[in-house]
Scaffold this motif. Structure first.
Motif, PDB file in Angstrom:
ATOM      1  N   GLY A  92      50.302  31.191-121.255  1.00 24.72           N
ATOM      2  CA  GLY A  92      50.665  30.501-122.445  1.00 24.72           C
ATOM      3  C   GLY A  92      51.907  29.909-122.324  1.00 24.72           C
ATOM      4  O   GLY A  92      52.041  28.644-122.634  1.00 24.72           O
ATOM      5  N   LEU A 123      43.143  30.599-124.497  1.00 24.66           N
ATOM      6  CA  LEU A 123      43.605  30.591-125.888  1.00 24.66           C
ATOM      7  C   LEU A 123      44.968  30.692-126.219  1.00 24.66           C
ATOM      8  O   LEU A 123      45.794  29.965-127.195  1.00 24.66           O
ATOM      9  CB  LEU A 123      42.940  31.955-126.771  1.00 24.66           C
ATOM     10  CG  LEU A 123      41.665  31.713-127.124  1.00 24.66           C
ATOM     11  CD1 LEU A 123      41.186  33.167-127.630  1.00 24.66           C
ATOM     12  CD2 LEU A 123      41.488  30.941-128.244  1.00 24.66           C
ATOM     13  N   PRO A 124      46.028  31.524-125.496  1.00 24.21           N
ATOM     14  CA  PRO A 124      47.154  31.575-125.338  1.00 24.21           C
ATOM     15  C   PRO A 124      48.008  30.259-125.190  1.00 24.21           C
ATOM     16  O   PRO A 124      48.897  29.678-126.048  1.00 24.21           O
ATOM     17  CB  PRO A 124      47.940  32.412-124.636  1.00 24.21           C
ATOM     18  CG  PRO A 124      46.683  33.349-124.158  1.00 24.21           C
ATOM     19  CD  PRO A 124      45.491  32.541-124.301  1.00 24.21           C
ATOM     20  N   THR A 125      47.194  29.478-124.420  1.00 27.83           N
ATOM     21  CA  THR A 125      47.921  28.166-124.041  1.00 27.83           C
ATOM     22  C   THR A 125      47.624  27.124-125.138  1.00 27.83           C
ATOM     23  O   THR A 125      48.483  26.522-125.646  1.00 27.83           O
ATOM     24  CB  THR A 125      47.263  27.570-122.766  1.00 27.83           C
ATOM     25  OG1 THR A 125      47.262  28.454-121.671  1.00 27.83           O
ATOM     26  CG2 THR A 125      47.651  26.177-122.437  1.00 27.83           C
ATOM     27  N   ARG A 126      46.528  27.174-125.844  1.00 31.51           N
ATOM     28  CA  ARG A 126      46.129  26.287-126.838  1.00 31.51           C
ATOM     29  C   ARG A 126      46.940  26.779-128.128  1.00 31.51           C
ATOM     30  O   ARG A 126      47.430  25.953-128.911  1.00 31.51           O
ATOM     31  CB  ARG A 126      44.629  26.665-127.236  1.00 31.51           C
ATOM     32  CG  ARG A 126      44.059  25.612-128.377  1.00 31.51           C
ATOM     33  CD  ARG A 126      44.284  24.381-128.037  1.00 31.51           C
ATOM     34  NE  ARG A 126      43.856  23.254-128.984  1.00 31.51           N
ATOM     35  CZ  ARG A 126      44.241  22.183-128.889  1.00 31.51           C
ATOM     36  NH1 ARG A 126      45.025  21.450-128.166  1.00 31.51           N
ATOM     37  NH2 ARG A 126      43.992  21.174-130.050  1.00 31.51           N
ATOM     38  N   LEU A 127      47.146  28.159-128.440  1.00 33.12           N
ATOM     39  CA  LEU A 127      48.200  28.544-129.443  1.00 33.12           C
ATOM     40  C   LEU A 127      49.309  27.949-129.421  1.00 33.12           C
ATOM     41  O   LEU A 127      50.311  27.445-130.321  1.00 33.12           O
ATOM     42  CB  LEU A 127      47.871  30.090-129.726  1.00 33.12           C
ATOM     43  CG  LEU A 127      48.788  30.646-130.702  1.00 33.12           C
ATOM     44  CD1 LEU A 127      48.271  30.143-131.866  1.00 33.12           C
ATOM     45  CD2 LEU A 127      48.831  32.342-130.589  1.00 33.12           C
ATOM     46  N   ILE A 128      50.017  28.339-128.241  1.00 32.09           N
ATOM     47  CA  ILE A 128      51.332  28.070-127.898  1.00 32.09           C
ATOM     48  C   ILE A 128      51.568  26.249-128.069  1.00 32.09           C
ATOM     49  O   ILE A 128      52.294  25.744-128.492  1.00 32.09           O
ATOM     50  CB  ILE A 128      51.747  28.501-126.516  1.00 32.09           C
ATOM     51  CG1 ILE A 128      52.126  29.866-126.747  1.00 32.09           C
ATOM     52  CG2 ILE A 128      53.402  27.649-126.128  1.00 32.09           C
ATOM     53  CD1 ILE A 128      52.478  30.748-125.406  1.00 32.09           C
ATOM     54  N   PHE A 187      48.299  36.904-119.847  1.00 28.09           N
ATOM     55  CA  PHE A 187      48.038  35.959-120.934  1.00 28.09           C
ATOM     56  C   PHE A 187      49.203  35.344-121.491  1.00 28.09           C
ATOM     57  O   PHE A 187      49.313  33.972-121.826  1.00 28.09           O
ATOM     58  CB  PHE A 187      47.311  36.874-122.089  1.00 28.09           C
ATOM     59  CG  PHE A 187      45.902  36.753-121.951  1.00 28.09           C
ATOM     60  CD1 PHE A 187      45.255  37.362-120.625  1.00 28.09           C
ATOM     61  CD2 PHE A 187      45.008  36.736-123.123  1.00 28.09           C
ATOM     62  CE1 PHE A 187      43.924  37.027-120.716  1.00 28.09           C
ATOM     63  CE2 PHE A 187      43.636  36.649-122.806  1.00 28.09           C
ATOM     64  CZ  PHE A 187      42.860  37.194-121.650  1.00 28.09           C
ATOM     65  N   ILE A 188      50.188  36.127-121.609  1.00 26.46           N
ATOM     66  CA  ILE A 188      51.508  35.514-122.156  1.00 26.46           C
ATOM     67  C   ILE A 188      52.058  34.645-121.157  1.00 26.46           C
ATOM     68  O   ILE A 188      52.453  33.516-121.614  1.00 26.46           O
ATOM     69  CB  ILE A 188      52.679  36.772-122.490  1.00 26.46           C
ATOM     70  CG1 ILE A 188      51.936  37.768-123.303  1.00 26.46           C
ATOM     71  CG2 ILE A 188      53.969  36.160-122.560  1.00 26.46           C
ATOM     72  CD1 ILE A 188      52.602  39.133-123.456  1.00 26.46           C
ATOM     73  N   LEU A 235      47.466  41.455-120.033  1.00 31.97           N
ATOM     74  CA  LEU A 235      48.273  40.951-121.175  1.00 31.97           C
ATOM     75  C   LEU A 235      49.554  40.234-120.920  1.00 31.97           C
ATOM     76  O   LEU A 235      49.736  39.073-121.412  1.00 31.97           O
ATOM     77  CB  LEU A 235      48.858  42.228-122.134  1.00 31.97           C
ATOM     78  CG  LEU A 235      47.696  42.996-122.819  1.00 31.97           C
ATOM     79  CD1 LEU A 235      48.141  44.237-123.582  1.00 31.97           C
ATOM     80  CD2 LEU A 235      47.030  41.830-124.050  1.00 31.97           C
TER      81      LEU A 235
END
Length: 406
Positions: A219, A351-356, A215-216, A212
């Motif tokens: 991103g 996904l976190p990269t895309r979201l941020i 992941f943070i 986790l």
């Protein structure tokens, strides 16, 4: 820092790094041409329409990689998924030789689909090749990351030049051929069985927490990197105009990757012989990232030629930051994940990269109007995450020590 006893990288390291280098050369070369092709004499698209299509193309990669990870881990196996993805991606590059919008959309769709199968599965299989010698994971993924940088430089230089100098079709054909060549080392490489690997002693809760955090971190890092790059690109353009150095505009745009090469080589050698905590490396990476943005911040909005050295020093610090973060994120994910589902995890890590990036994208107009704002966000973000990693590394060391005492 602990001395590593088993320092030998396997032949699979060479096979997979060569494959990734050729695939990235194909992909980045293709990417360098596709917008120019859309706005060129064949399709004559408006630049806004072309950039919109390109945005959809880049954004859909995240979802295709999740599909590819699921297929690789649960249905056809990682090795077959890599080969399938490579062939589909090559057909996609060749499809762009069809001089029509049908050829364009077919080619883009196949490249997205092929890359989705290729990327998470090659990351998974490369990581698995180190699971019986996890202390070499950092060095191994740095070799892999070096191959990615070499591939992107080769692709942009070779395919980009060929497409612009001769014809776009020539560039797309070279891209397809490189893609087909990239799967040859995979075909002759060893298939990995998840049951063969050593079982880690880390508890499930600790594994989940580490993943986790990764992941943070991934991103935040790439999100900050993207918004700070607005100022870096702005400086590149200005220095290419005012610098007395005999450096072309295209070389100014890739000058950061030139520093990445020696930094990567030093890290590979050091981490092959000595092991230190992966979270310590991440901490070092974010600290150097903050320093790099701080150095950039002292350059005035309209620089003079005297600021060229200051700019290059900031790129060196940024290169050190990148090498301590980008490959280490993959290394930690591999070490703490269940090998049976590693490709799925690798695909979800995007996904976190895309979201941020989407969140930051809402403020792009402000960042482009005020590039220094991106640097301020970068300095604060890098510093906060770096301090957080110091705290986590200290807590991790303390709990490990207490466990050994009990």
């Amino acid at each position: 820092m602990e001395k590593i006893q088993n320092r030998k990288h396997s032949i699979e390291t060479f096979y997979y790094s060569l494959t990734r280098m050729l695939e990235r050369a194909s992909y980045y070369g293709f990417r360098a041409l596709v917008v120019l092709y859309m706005t060129g004499e064949t399709l004559k698209m408006d630049r806004t329409e072309a950039l919109s299509i390109y945005g959809w193309f880049a954004g859909s990669m995240v979802f295709s990689q999740i599909i590819g990870g699921l297929f690789g881990d649960l249905l056809i196996g990682n090795k077959k998924a890599i080969i399938f993805g490579g062939i589909i991606q090559a057909i996609g590059a060749f499809s762009l030789c069809i001089p029509s919008t049908t050829g364009l959309y077919l080619g883009l769709f196949l490249v997205v689909l092929g890359s989705g199968f290729f990327t998470p599965n090659i990351l998974s299989n490369f990581g698995k090749s180190y699971l019986n010698k996890t202390k070499l994971l950092d060095s191994g993924f740095t070799i892999f990351y070096l191959a990615i940088n070499l591939g992107s430089f080769l692709g942009i230089s070779l395919i980009g030049y060929s497409g612009e100098k001769f014809a776009y079709n020539i560039g797309f054909v070279i891209s397809g051929i490189l893609m087909l060549l990239s799967i040859v080392p995979i075909i002759i490489s060893k298939e990995f069985n998840s049951e063969e690997f050593e079982k880690g002693e880390t508890s499930i809760s600790k594994r989940i927490l580490n993943i986790l955090i990764v992941f943070i971190v991934v991103g935040v890092f790439w999100g900050i990197y993207e918004i700070s790059n607005i100022r870096i690109f702005d400086l590149q353009m200005q220095f290419s105009e005012i610098s007395a150095w005999n450096i072309s505009k295209s070389l100014w745009q890739t000058i950061g990757s030139i520093f990445t090469l020696p930094i990567s080589l030093v890290a590979i050698i050091l981490w092959t012989f000595f092991y230190s905590s992966q979270f310590f490396k991440l901490m070092v990476g974010f600290i150097f990232g903050a320093i790099s943005f701080g150095v950039l911040f002292v350059i005035p909005e309209i620089p003079t030629e005297n600021h060229t050295i200051t700019y290059l020093i900031s790129l060196v610090f940024l290169g050190i930051s990148e090498i301590h973060i980008a490959p280490i994120i993959l290394s930690i994910s591999t070490k703490y994940a269940n090998p049976k589902y590693l490709a799925i995890l690798m695909s979800l890590a995007f996904l976190p990269t895309r979201l941020i990036s989407l969140i930051f994208g809402l403020f792009n107009h402000k960042l482009y109007d005020n590039p220094m704002l991106g640097l301020k966000i970068g300095i604060v973000g890098m510093t906060v995450v770096g301090i957080g990693l110091i705290g986590y590394a200290w807590w991790n060391k303390k709990t490990t020590y207490n466990k050994e005492l009990s």
